[in-house]
Design a protein around this motif. Structure first.
Motif, PDB file in Angstrom:
ATOM      1  N   ARG A  30       7.315  -2.364  16.202  1.00 50.00           N
ATOM      2  CA  ARG A  30       6.517  -3.052  15.755  1.00 50.00           C
ATOM      3  C   ARG A  30       4.895  -3.420  16.696  1.00 50.00           C
ATOM      4  O   ARG A  30       5.171  -3.852  17.583  1.00 50.00           O
ATOM      5  N   VAL A  32       1.905  -5.039  17.967  1.00 50.60           N
ATOM      6  CA  VAL A  32       1.695  -6.381  18.515  1.00 50.60           C
ATOM      7  C   VAL A  32       0.207  -6.666  18.204  1.00 50.60           C
ATOM      8  O   VAL A  32      -0.881  -6.422  18.690  1.00 50.60           O
ATOM      9  N   ASP A  34      -0.483 -10.038  16.632  1.00 53.71           N
ATOM     10  CA  ASP A  34      -0.790 -11.557  16.420  1.00 53.71           C
ATOM     11  C   ASP A  34      -1.804 -12.188  17.583  1.00 53.71           C
ATOM     12  O   ASP A  34      -2.357 -13.061  17.002  1.00 53.71           O
ATOM     13  N   ALA A  35      -2.130 -11.543  18.659  1.00 50.80           N
ATOM     14  CA  ALA A  35      -2.942 -11.832  19.532  1.00 50.80           C
ATOM     15  C   ALA A  35      -4.353 -11.933  18.896  1.00 50.80           C
ATOM     16  O   ALA A  35      -5.387 -12.473  19.282  1.00 50.80           O
ATOM     17  N   ASP A  37      -5.458 -12.543  16.033  1.00 49.17           N
ATOM     18  CA  ASP A  37      -5.776 -13.674  15.245  1.00 49.17           C
ATOM     19  C   ASP A  37      -6.464 -13.397  13.922  1.00 49.17           C
ATOM     20  O   ASP A  37      -7.590 -13.906  13.796  1.00 49.17           O
ATOM     21  N   ARG A  45      -1.207 -12.217   5.451  1.00 50.38           N
ATOM     22  CA  ARG A  45       0.071 -11.528   5.524  1.00 50.38           C
ATOM     23  C   ARG A  45       1.170 -11.935   4.639  1.00 50.38           C
ATOM     24  O   ARG A  45       0.813 -13.048   3.979  1.00 50.38           O
ATOM     25  N   GLY A  49       5.325 -11.448   7.571  1.00 43.65           N
ATOM     26  CA  GLY A  49       4.323 -11.301   8.701  1.00 43.65           C
ATOM     27  C   GLY A  49       3.458  -9.887   8.507  1.00 43.65           C
ATOM     28  O   GLY A  49       2.795  -9.661   9.594  1.00 43.65           O
ATOM     29  N   ASN A  50       3.978  -9.252   7.681  1.00 41.16           N
ATOM     30  CA  ASN A  50       3.223  -7.815   7.293  1.00 41.16           C
ATOM     31  C   ASN A  50       1.798  -8.104   6.905  1.00 41.16           C
ATOM     32  O   ASN A  50       1.566  -9.143   5.965  1.00 41.16           O
TER      33      ASN A  50
END
Length: 109
Positions: A30, A32, A34-35, A37, A45, A49-50
């Motif tokens: 998966r 990464v 998220d960082a 933003d 999403r 969370g996709n």
């Protein structure tokens, strides 16, 4: 492009500098993201969370596309590369995005 930008070669000898702050490259597993933003950039999403993407891998922010496993699927590396090339050609040269190009070439049996 500002210092530290990206230089893209879109054919024989033809180069174009892109003024970007980030380049997303995702490998196995998966990604990464998220960082980054991405919600602040208007990227939506789903409940898992996709990233929500159009059929042409564009997010709700018309300036942001996703390729490879950033699309939420298990995408083999060769298909991710094909998606990246197809999206780059679309952005730089205006070539249409076709579903076959976004799926990537088939694996050999």
């Amino acid at each position: 492009a500002r210092e530290g930008g990206v230089l893209v070669r879109a054919g024989e000898g033809e180069e174009q500098a892109l003024d970007v702050s980030h380049v997303l490259v995702a490998g196995p597993g998966r990604p990464v993201i998220d960082a980054l933003d991405l919600g602040k950039a208007g990227v939506a999403r789903d409940g898992d969370g996709n990233l929500l993407l159009s059929a042409t891998l564009r997010t709700r922010n018309v300036r942001i596309y996703a390729v490879g496993e950033a699309t939420g699927g298990d995408v083999p590396a060769h298909a991710a590369v094909a998606q990246g090339y197809a999206v780059a050609r679309h952005i730089l040269l205006g070539t249409p995005l076709r579903a076959a190009a976004l799926a990537g070439p088939p694996l050999l049996p």
